[in-house]
Enzyme design. Structure first.
Site, PDB file in Angstrom:
ATOM      1  CG  ASP A 191      -2.088   0.935   1.076  1.00 23.31           C
ATOM      2  OD1 ASP A 191      -2.369   1.378  -0.054  1.00 23.31           O
ATOM      3  OD2 ASP A 191      -2.737   1.239   2.101  1.00 23.31           O
ATOM      4  CG  HIS A 194      -0.278   1.980  -9.260  1.00 21.39           C
ATOM      5  ND1 HIS A 194      -0.505   1.695  -7.929  1.00 21.39           N
ATOM      6  CD2 HIS A 194      -1.372   2.675  -9.680  1.00 21.39           C
ATOM      7  CE1 HIS A 194      -1.679   2.198  -7.574  1.00 21.39           C
ATOM      8  NE2 HIS A 194      -2.231   2.798  -8.609  1.00 21.39           N
ATOM      9  CG  LEU A 252       8.716 -17.621  -2.865  1.00 20.40           C
ATOM     10  CD1 LEU A 252       8.555 -17.688  -1.351  1.00 20.40           C
ATOM     11  CD2 LEU A 252       9.148 -16.220  -3.283  1.00 20.40           C
TER      12      LEU A 252
HETATM   13  C1  IPE Z   1      -5.517  -2.778  -0.336  1.00 22.49           C
HETATM   14  O1  IPE Z   1      -5.155  -1.449  -0.448  1.00 22.49           O
HETATM   15  C2  IPE Z   1      -5.474  -3.457  -1.673  1.00 22.49           C
HETATM   16  C3  IPE Z   1      -4.150  -3.652  -2.241  1.00 22.49           C
HETATM   17  C4  IPE Z   1      -3.020  -3.322  -1.686  1.00 22.49           C
HETATM   18  C5  IPE Z   1      -4.129  -4.273  -3.548  1.00 22.49           C
HETATM   19  P1  IPE Z   1      -6.227  -0.288  -0.670  1.00 22.49           P
HETATM   20  O2  IPE Z   1      -5.460   0.967  -0.772  1.00 22.49           O
HETATM   21  O3  IPE Z   1      -7.120  -0.627  -1.807  1.00 22.49           O
HETATM   22  O4  IPE Z   1      -7.076  -0.368   0.671  1.00 22.49           O
HETATM   23  P2  IPE Z   1      -7.909   0.762   1.426  1.00 22.49           P
HETATM   24  O5  IPE Z   1      -8.882   1.323   0.414  1.00 22.49           O
HETATM   25  O6  IPE Z   1      -6.933   1.806   1.871  1.00 22.49           O
HETATM   26  O7  IPE Z   1      -8.555   0.073   2.568  1.00 22.49           O
HETATM   27  C1  IPE Z   2      -1.539   0.239  -3.418  1.00 18.44           C
HETATM   28  O1  IPE Z   2      -1.317   1.609  -3.460  1.00 18.44           O
HETATM   29  C2  IPE Z   2      -1.720  -0.355  -4.784  1.00 18.44           C
HETATM   30  C3  IPE Z   2      -3.088  -0.830  -5.065  1.00 18.44           C
HETATM   31  C4  IPE Z   2      -4.072  -0.816  -4.234  1.00 18.44           C
HETATM   32  C5  IPE Z   2      -3.325  -1.363  -6.403  1.00 18.44           C
HETATM   33  P1  IPE Z   2      -2.515   2.648  -3.469  1.00 18.44           P
HETATM   34  O2  IPE Z   2      -2.879   2.945  -4.879  1.00 18.44           O
HETATM   35  O3  IPE Z   2      -3.632   2.157  -2.633  1.00 18.44           O
HETATM   36  O4  IPE Z   2      -1.832   3.916  -2.811  1.00 18.44           O
HETATM   37  P2  IPE Z   2      -2.463   4.907  -1.740  1.00 18.44           P
HETATM   38  O5  IPE Z   2      -2.984   4.073  -0.618  1.00 18.44           O
HETATM   39  O6  IPE Z   2      -3.556   5.645  -2.438  1.00 18.44           O
HETATM   40  O7  IPE Z   2      -1.323   5.781  -1.332  1.00 18.44           O
HETATM   41 MG    MG Z   3      -4.079   2.365  -0.677  1.00 14.18          MG
END
Ligand code: IPE
Ligand code: IPE
Ligand code: MG
Length: 262
Positions: A36, A54, A148
């Site tokens: 995240d 990303h 793995l």
């Molecule tokens: C969880 O992160 C999903 C992934 C890392 C793929 P999100 O960014 O989508 O989760 P929330 O919305 O903060 O709970």
């Molecule tokens: C995690 O990073 C990647 C996915 C959920 C695909 P985010 O896109 O959720 O990044 P933040 O949480 O908005 O910083």
């Molecule tokens: Mg996120």
């Protein structure tokens, strides 16, 4: 013949210090990661587009996979795209899918070199056909690797996984192939997406958020959680080693009275 990956060799003094404190015979077999913070990383750098975060995040994926392989772990599950992530702007979803596709092709030599077998968990039928095809290709190419297991959670939701397992079991019961009265937790786990994997002993979430976001709801019954402040594109081997050290300092009880240090 697939090559055995080399054993992890710490590079920086920080890595060497943490590594020397790790008990290599008591590492988790399975680590799960909520990757995240990509969007926040891009915003901090004034890159404007979340997708730049990303893109930078693939470096974290490589670091995590290599570290887990070189520490001889059984499995690494990476939360790459949740069922709820479909609700993001169309452009972001499309960019994530195209990043996934290029990752699946570009990463093959790295996976082979590290003896990694790729599998996936989620409602894979919801992915675009081109992503599904590349996923199938990389899974087939790496199928003979016996190191793995890299489990990519794609279009994944913990509740959806439980519902999908229930559907399968209910169909079997309706066909007279399963008896509802004999179902056990172990039997239920056999109907999840990756029944062969042990439950994760450790779950890492980056970006400082402390929530589960519909990840592995069944499998985390006794998992230790480690939350790291680092944003996912900055995640490197040192962070993985630090999370492992934090895990090894926990006392696990499993509902009993004895504390068990990993
Ligand atoms: C969880 O992160 C999903 C992934 C890392 C793929 P999100 O960014 O989508 O989760 P929330 O919305 O903060 O709970
Ligand atoms: C995690 O990073 C990647 C996915 C959920 C695909 P985010 O896109 O959720 O990044 P933040 O949480 O908005 O910083
Ligand atoms: Mg996120």
């Amino acid at each position: 013949m697939t090559a055995e990956p080399k054993i992890l060799e710490p590079v920086t003094p920080e890595e060497a210090a943490v590594f020397s404190r790790l008990k290599l015979d008591a590492l988790p077999r399975h680590v799960a990661v909520i990757m995240d913070g990509n969007g926040r990383w891009a915003r901090q750098r004034s890159l404007g587009e979340r997708i730049e975060g990303h893109r930078a995040g693939t470096e974290g994926v490589r670091a995590a996979t290599r570290t887990a392989a070189q520490l001889r772990m059984t499995a690494l599950t990476l939360y790459a795209f949740s069922t709820e992530n479909w609700s993001r702007p169309r452009r972001e979803v499309a960019a994530l899918m195209s990043l996934l596709e290029s990752f699946l092709i570009k990463e093959i030599p790295e996976l082979m070199e590290n003896n990694v077998r790729l599998v996936a968990s989620g409602r894979l039928e919801e992915l675009p056909a081109s992503a599904r095809n590349k996923l199938a290709h990389t899974m087939e190419t790496t199928a003979g690797n016996d190191g793995l297991v890299l489990n990519l959670a794609l279009s994944y939701g913990g509740r959806q996984e439980i519902v999908d397992a229930c559907r399968r079991l209910m169909r079997q019961a309706a066909a007279g192939e399963a008896d509802p009265e004999t179902l056990t937790p172990q039997g239920f786990a056999g109907s999840l997406y990756q029944p062969g994997l042990p439950d994760p002993e450790l779950l890492i979430r980056t970006s400082g958020e402390q929530r589960i976001s519909n990840f592995l709801l069944w499998q985390i019954a006794y998992t230790e959680f480690v939350y790291l402040p680092v944003l996912w594109p900055e995640f490197r081997r040192i962070h993985f080693l630090e999370a492992l050290e934090a895990y090894q300092n926990r006392e696990r009880r499993f509902g009993g009275v004895e504390s068990v240090r990993p």
